[in-house]
Design a protein around this motif. Structure first.
Motif, short mmCIF file in Angstrom:
data_model
loop_
_atom_site.label_atom_id
_atom_site.label_comp_id
_atom_site.label_asym_id
_atom_site.label_seq_id
_atom_site.Cartn_x
_atom_site.Cartn_y
_atom_site.Cartn_z
N MET A 158 37.63 27.21 32.81
CA MET A 158 37.81 25.50 34.01
C MET A 158 38.13 25.97 34.98
SD MET A 158 38.43 22.33 31.26
CE MET A 158 38.66 21.24 32.64
N ARG A 159 39.27 26.84 34.87
CA ARG A 159 40.39 26.87 36.31
C ARG A 159 39.46 28.51 36.85
NH1 ARG A 159 44.55 28.52 34.11
NH2 ARG A 159 43.95 31.01 33.98
N THR A 160 38.65 29.04 35.85
CA THR A 160 38.79 30.69 37.00
C THR A 160 36.98 30.63 37.03
OG1 THR A 160 38.02 31.81 34.93
CG2 THR A 160 40.32 31.80 35.59
N ARG A 161 36.45 29.20 36.59
CA ARG A 161 34.49 28.70 36.09
C ARG A 161 34.13 30.01 35.95
NH1 ARG A 161 34.02 24.23 37.95
NH2 ARG A 161 31.39 25.29 38.59
N LYS A 162 35.00 31.00 35.46
CA LYS A 162 34.36 32.88 34.45
C LYS A 162 34.55 32.14 32.95
CE LYS A 162 35.29 35.51 38.14
NZ LYS A 162 36.42 36.95 38.18
N GLU A 163 33.41 32.48 32.16
CA GLU A 163 33.06 33.01 30.91
C GLU A 163 34.25 33.51 30.47
OE1 GLU A 163 30.19 35.71 29.42
OE2 GLU A 163 29.35 33.95 30.01
N VAL A 164 34.67 33.78 29.09
CA VAL A 164 35.47 34.22 28.48
C VAL A 164 34.85 34.85 26.55
CG1 VAL A 164 37.89 33.99 27.38
CG2 VAL A 164 37.92 33.57 29.49
N VAL A 165 35.24 36.14 26.75
CA VAL A 165 35.12 36.45 25.41
C VAL A 165 35.81 37.25 24.44
CG1 VAL A 165 33.10 38.04 24.32
CG2 VAL A 165 32.38 37.30 26.48
N LEU A 166 35.30 36.36 23.71
CA LEU A 166 36.45 36.81 22.38
C LEU A 166 36.60 37.58 21.92
CD1 LEU A 166 36.79 33.29 22.60
CD2 LEU A 166 38.09 33.10 20.98
N GLU A 167 37.29 38.23 20.97
CA GLU A 167 37.58 39.30 20.02
C GLU A 167 36.79 38.58 18.90
OE1 GLU A 167 41.73 38.35 17.43
OE2 GLU A 167 41.66 40.11 19.33
N PRO A 185 34.12 17.63 26.83
CA PRO A 185 32.96 17.68 28.49
C PRO A 185 33.07 18.58 28.98
CG PRO A 185 35.26 16.64 29.05
CD PRO A 185 35.68 17.47 26.99
N ASN A 186 33.48 20.43 29.52
CA ASN A 186 32.99 20.55 30.78
C ASN A 186 32.69 22.23 30.29
OD1 ASN A 186 33.81 18.74 32.59
ND2 ASN A 186 36.17 19.00 31.86
N VAL A 187 32.82 22.61 28.72
CA VAL A 187 32.87 23.83 28.57
C VAL A 187 31.74 23.77 26.63
CG1 VAL A 187 34.69 24.96 29.43
CG2 VAL A 187 34.94 24.67 26.65
N LYS A 188 31.09 25.00 26.38
CA LYS A 188 30.16 25.16 25.37
C LYS A 188 30.96 26.64 24.76
CE LYS A 188 26.85 27.14 28.31
NZ LYS A 188 25.31 26.85 28.09
N THR A 189 30.35 26.78 23.38
CA THR A 189 30.75 27.81 22.95
C THR A 189 29.63 28.40 22.40
OG1 THR A 189 31.19 26.94 20.63
CG2 THR A 189 32.61 27.61 22.62
N VAL A 200 32.96 35.11 19.68
CA VAL A 200 32.72 33.69 20.14
C VAL A 200 32.20 33.60 22.23
CG1 VAL A 200 33.31 31.09 20.58
CG2 VAL A 200 33.40 32.24 18.72
N VAL A 201 31.94 33.21 22.31
CA VAL A 201 31.98 33.30 23.79
C VAL A 201 31.87 31.43 24.24
CG1 VAL A 201 30.83 32.99 26.28
CG2 VAL A 201 30.06 35.01 24.12
N ILE A 202 32.89 31.23 25.64
CA ILE A 202 33.55 30.40 25.63
C ILE A 202 32.95 30.17 27.64
CG2 ILE A 202 34.83 27.98 26.51
CD1 ILE A 202 36.84 29.94 24.79
N ALA A 203 31.89 29.50 27.39
CA ALA A 203 31.88 29.27 29.19
C ALA A 203 31.42 27.74 29.95
CB ALA A 203 30.32 29.90 28.78
N LEU A 204 31.12 27.71 31.24
CA LEU A 204 31.12 26.14 31.68
C LEU A 204 29.78 25.91 31.12
CD1 LEU A 204 32.25 27.49 35.65
CD2 LEU A 204 33.34 25.27 33.62
N ARG A 205 30.24 24.07 30.65
CA ARG A 205 28.37 24.03 30.41
C ARG A 205 27.62 23.91 31.61
NH1 ARG A 205 27.58 20.80 25.52
NH2 ARG A 205 30.00 20.03 24.85
#
Length: 205
Positions: A158-167, A185-189, A200-205
């Motif tokens: 939410m802060r960086t507006r960039k998705e995160v890819v986990l190990e 409410p703000n991110v999806k996986t 798993v990828v966590i990204a903005l909705r």
């Protein structure tokens, strides 16, 4: 298969003698009648007892536990097991000292052992058996760690507006991440890649 042949005055007596010898109950054996009893001449001479063969019916959970105890002995570990019925299947919890070697890095050894235990159990079952293997409640601690990680990474996205890819994670661990953030409410996986490198990828909705 484990079998014994036992005798008795009647079929019932022969079966009872076998159950007593094995210290078990009738639902744990298959019975095959080998010889019917006969009274012989005048009810005395040439009389013949009933003879039956009992075949042991293995219990999948007991066989899985026996396999694990063999592993403990081979590894010279002082460990034991208890069982618990859960919505996810039968939980076998290992307790004892110095269990880190059984857990491995992020539970990888425990996951591998769980895979083998399920193979052993299902070899002795006519229907699918699911066993969850744990050691000193490691999986609950790991679940809590992953839930806290999910929340932190969601805030970063939410802060960086960039998705995160986990190990890369096991299916069970990916499920924890997805469940923790499914109502956010703000991110999806979502997951990408193939096992064992699925992430798993966590990204903005």
């Amino acid at each position: 298969m484990k079998k014994i042949v036992v005798a008795g005055k009647t079929i019932e007596d022969a079966v009872r003698n076998g159950l007593t010898q094995w210290k078990t109950t009738g639902d744990r054996v298959k019975v095959q009648v080998l010889e019917q009893p006969s009274k012989g001449l005048f009810g005395l001479i040439g009389s013949r007892e009933a003879k039956v063969e009992l075949e042991w019916i293995p219990d999948p959970i007991e066989e899985a536990m026996a396999f694990l105890k063999d592993v403990f002995r081979t590894m010279l570990l002082d460990a034991d097991l208890d069982t618990l019925d859960t919505p996810d299947g039968i939980k076998l919890n290992i307790y004892g000292s110095e269990l880190g070697i059984l857990i491995g890095r992020r539970g990888q050894t425990l996951d591998s052992l769980q895979y083998l235990v399920n193979i052993v159990a299902n070899r002795y079952s006519t229907s699918h058996v699911r066993i969850v293997l744990d050691a000193e409640s490691f999986r609950e601690r790991r679940k809590q760690t992953l839930e806290e990680l999910s929340d932190r990474l969601a805030k970063r996205v939410m802060r960086t507006r960039k998705e995160v890819v986990l190990e890369p994670m096991s299916p069970q661990e990916r499920k924890v991440i997805h469940s923790q953030l499914q109502n956010h409410p703000n991110v999806k996986t979502y997951s990408k890649g193939d096992d064992p490198n699925r992430r798993v990828v966590i990204a903005l909705r």
